[in-house]
Design an enzyme around this catalytic site. Structure first.
Site, PDB file in Angstrom:
ATOM      1  N   HIS A  98       0.962  -1.056   0.126  1.00 48.52           N
ATOM      2  CA  HIS A  98       0.098   0.160   0.052  1.00 48.52           C
ATOM      3  C   HIS A  98       0.940   1.302   0.076  1.00 48.52           C
ATOM      4  O   HIS A  98       1.635   1.681  -0.799  1.00 48.52           O
ATOM      5  CB  HIS A  98      -0.883  -0.081   1.271  1.00 48.52           C
ATOM      6  CG  HIS A  98      -2.145   0.761   1.200  1.00 48.52           C
ATOM      7  ND1 HIS A  98      -3.249   0.654   1.767  1.00 48.52           N
ATOM      8  CD2 HIS A  98      -2.284   2.019   0.372  1.00 48.52           C
ATOM      9  CE1 HIS A  98      -4.165   1.617   1.489  1.00 48.52           C
ATOM     10  NE2 HIS A  98      -3.377   2.450   0.705  1.00 48.52           N
ATOM     11  N   HIS A 116      -0.199  -5.238   3.344  1.00 49.11           N
ATOM     12  CA  HIS A 116      -1.600  -5.827   3.973  1.00 49.11           C
ATOM     13  C   HIS A 116      -1.471  -7.338   3.862  1.00 49.11           C
ATOM     14  O   HIS A 116      -1.437  -8.021   2.722  1.00 49.11           O
ATOM     15  CB  HIS A 116      -2.772  -5.188   3.338  1.00 49.11           C
ATOM     16  CG  HIS A 116      -3.137  -4.000   3.470  1.00 49.11           C
ATOM     17  ND1 HIS A 116      -3.223  -3.367   4.504  1.00 49.11           N
ATOM     18  CD2 HIS A 116      -3.109  -3.007   2.609  1.00 49.11           C
ATOM     19  CE1 HIS A 116      -3.369  -2.059   4.305  1.00 49.11           C
ATOM     20  NE2 HIS A 116      -3.299  -1.651   2.918  1.00 49.11           N
ATOM     21  N   ASN A 150      -2.071   2.545   6.604  1.00 45.80           N
ATOM     22  CA  ASN A 150      -2.229   3.020   5.186  1.00 45.80           C
ATOM     23  C   ASN A 150      -0.821   3.341   4.485  1.00 45.80           C
ATOM     24  O   ASN A 150      -0.436   3.057   3.589  1.00 45.80           O
ATOM     25  CB  ASN A 150      -3.297   3.992   5.204  1.00 45.80           C
ATOM     26  CG  ASN A 150      -3.877   4.589   4.027  1.00 45.80           C
ATOM     27  OD1 ASN A 150      -3.025   4.924   3.109  1.00 45.80           O
ATOM     28  ND2 ASN A 150      -5.041   4.593   3.783  1.00 45.80           N
ATOM     29  N   ASN A 205      -4.730   9.062   6.196  1.00 46.52           N
ATOM     30  CA  ASN A 205      -4.174   8.308   4.958  1.00 46.52           C
ATOM     31  C   ASN A 205      -2.633   8.652   4.727  1.00 46.52           C
ATOM     32  O   ASN A 205      -2.067   8.275   5.431  1.00 46.52           O
ATOM     33  CB  ASN A 205      -5.268   8.696   3.715  1.00 46.52           C
ATOM     34  CG  ASN A 205      -5.523   7.731   2.601  1.00 46.52           C
ATOM     35  OD1 ASN A 205      -4.188   7.290   2.323  1.00 46.52           O
ATOM     36  ND2 ASN A 205      -6.404   7.370   2.129  1.00 46.52           N
TER      37      ASN A 205
END
Length: 342
Positions: A98, A116, A150, A205
């Site tokens: 990510h 992830h 994130n 984020n």
């Protein structure tokens, strides 16, 4: 809710110069960062608990896997290449990268990547081997504090900030985001363990450090704002400003020349949701440049560099090098542009 979902918006397509789709990335270029020499590292194939069953079914149908790609801004005609990953402790089986951060340290290029995994979210460190175009897997950072990570930004060869976007790793995260609960945080890894570095946050984020390293910029996606934090001597964060936006910001990149903020944005949220549920549906893309004052804490103006829903769906990030720009997406393609308006 109508205003939040952007049903009232009209999108006007425009570009900063000549643009074209980069061949070789068809299923996302979610985050990227560029070195001083123009090497841009890109994460592709993001997946995880934040994404819907239909999203995951689409990935399965098309055999999408997690990859880290390389694009040389000095030689854009060479296109994009996949970097193979080596290391005994590395597994491709559940590798869904990510956020990414690049650290140039004592002649080495180190990559910190949010991954992830099936059981947990981790930050993983790699060394770029330029001669062989490989990434050497060095270390996995995990702990009890990370929930759904994130983005990441390195502060040293073994320290970094990372955004813990939401708390829940199951269907409850939908309630968490829809009702605006501040259950996330910015975490700091101090070389030994994770600590909570910020006040509670709402969908934290993308994140990026100011050029002098004294400020941390964090995009609050569903909050439609950029938060500005001051780094204290103990690496904890004090919020000094919030910059409201009429768009959903995803990743933040600090321009190394101007120190302005480059944002990959999703300007029409309901189209983004439709796209994530059915990737063939178009979604709007937008790149903003937030012009900052000399302190780095206040916005003095904004330039919309790019807006499009014809060729590029769901932009998440952009990076500038000289007059060249790359724009990435959640699960669509990647675009290269010449920038003639700055």
């Amino acid at each position: 809710m109508v205003l939040f979902m952007d049903y009232h918006k009209t999108l006007w397509n425009h570009r900063p110069g000549k643009c074209h789709i980069v061949e070789g990335i068809d299923y996302g270029s979610e985050d990227m960062q560029t070195t001083k020499s123009g090497l841009t590292f890109i994460t592709s194939g993001v997946n995880g608990v934040l994404f819907s069953p239909s999203f995951k079914e689409y990935y399965k149908k098309h055999n999408v896997r997690g990859r880290i790609m390389l694009f040389n801004m000095e030689k854009p005609e060479d296109g994009v290449k996949e970097l193979m990953i080596t290391g005994n402790k590395f597994s491709y089986d559940d590798f869904y990268p990510h956020g990414i951060s690049v650290l140039e340290d004592k002649g080495k290029v180190l990559l910190f990547v949010v991954v992830h995994r099936h059981e947990q979210d981790t930050v993983e460190k790699f060394e770029f081997l330029e001669k062989t175009l490989e990434l050497k897997h060095l270390k996995i950072y995990s702990g009890t504090l990370p929930h759904v990570l994130n983005d990441v930004v390195a502060t040293g060869p073994d320290t970094f900030y990372t955004t813990d976007c939401v708390y829940y790793r199951d269907s409850r995260q939908i309630i968490e985001t829809v009702f605006g609960f501040h259950f996330g945080h910015v975490l700091y890894y101090n070389g030994n363990d994770f600590i909570i570095a910020s006040e509670p946050t709402y969908t934290a984020n993308g994140c990026a450090l100011s050029k002098n390293g004294k400020l941390l910029y964090v995009a609050s996606s569903y909050g439609k704002k950029v938060m500005v934090f001051k780094r204290e001597s103990n690496n904890r964060l004090t919020k000094v400003n919030e910059i409201p936006l009429d768009t959903l910001p995803d990743n933040v990149v600090v321009d190394p020349e101007t120190e302005d903020l480059l944002l990959g944005c999703l300007p029409i949220i309901f189209k983004t949701f439709q796209h994530l549920d059915n990737p063939v549906e178009p979604a709007a893309s937008q790149v903003l440049m937030l012009h900052m004052d000399s302190s780095g804490t206040n916005m003095t103006g904004v330039t919309e560099l790019f807006s499009d829903d014809l060729e590029l769906y769901g932009s998440t990030v952009a990076t500038l090098y000289k007059n060249r720009m790359l724009i990435g997406t959640v699960l669509h393609k990647m675009m290269y542009c010449e920038v003639n308006i700055l």
